[in-house]
Design a protein around this motif. Structure first.
Motif: not given
Length: 179
Positions: A28-31, A39-42, A120-125
């Motif tokens: 869905i993100n075009g990746l 994968a590592i996703l924002p 693995q998500y890299i999450t901005s909180y």
């Protein structure tokens, strides 16, 4: 990752880092992903408190568990735009960002296993403030229920989340957390 079914499609090279263009699919993100890939996703998440100091939680339809408002960053968005969009989508209420709490990347709390891959998500909180009330019985395709909870009465059936999410959000210093 090497194509296990059609190794000849990888330009004749035996290189594990090359992906077969026939086996990849866009998510869905075009990746591009492959079965069994990682994968590592924002991502983004927000702590939202009401005037009583209660925290807003969303009961998600996909996992039938409580969680803070969160979601993916879409291509072309900033993390600030992404969290405001996610809040609007999941609550039908507008919001403002109050502060940046931190960035969470710990594999222990940020890695989700799906049927075809691990992410693995890299999450901005963030901490955000609602600009309007949430409709009493609001629900949609993602949200089963929304409810404010006293911090001492957080439900036990929480979705996978960084264990410091609440203490970091309640810390009113200007400290930014990296977890």
């Amino acid at each position: 990752m090497r194509c296990k079914d059609k190794p000849e499609m990888i330009n004749g090279k035996k290189n594990d880092s090359v992906r077969c263009y026939l086996c990849t699919t866009a998510d869905i993100n075009g990746l591009f992903t492959m079965e069994g890939s990682t994968a590592i996703l924002p991502a983004v998440a927000a702590a939202i408190f009401n005037e009583k100091g209660e925290v807003l939680l969303q009961k998600r339809k996909d996992v039938d568990q409580w969680c803070i408002i969160s979601g993916h960053v879409e291509f072309g968005e900033t993390v600030e735009e992404a969290i405001l969009r996610e809040i609007k989508e999941e609550t039908d209420a507008g919001a403002d960002i109050k502060r940046f709490i931190g960035i969470y990347s710990s594999p222990a709390s940020q890695t989700y296993t799906y049927s075809d891959r691990k992410v693995q998500y890299i999450t901005s909180y963030f901490e955000a403030v609602l600009k309007e009330d949430i409709a009493r019985d609001f629900s949609n395709n993602e949200t089963q229920e929304l409810q404010f909870f006293a911090v001492e009465n957080i439900p036990q059936d929480m979705a996978l989340i960084n264990p410091h999410w609440l203490s970091d959000a309640l810390n009113n210093t200007s400290q930014v957390f990296i977890r």
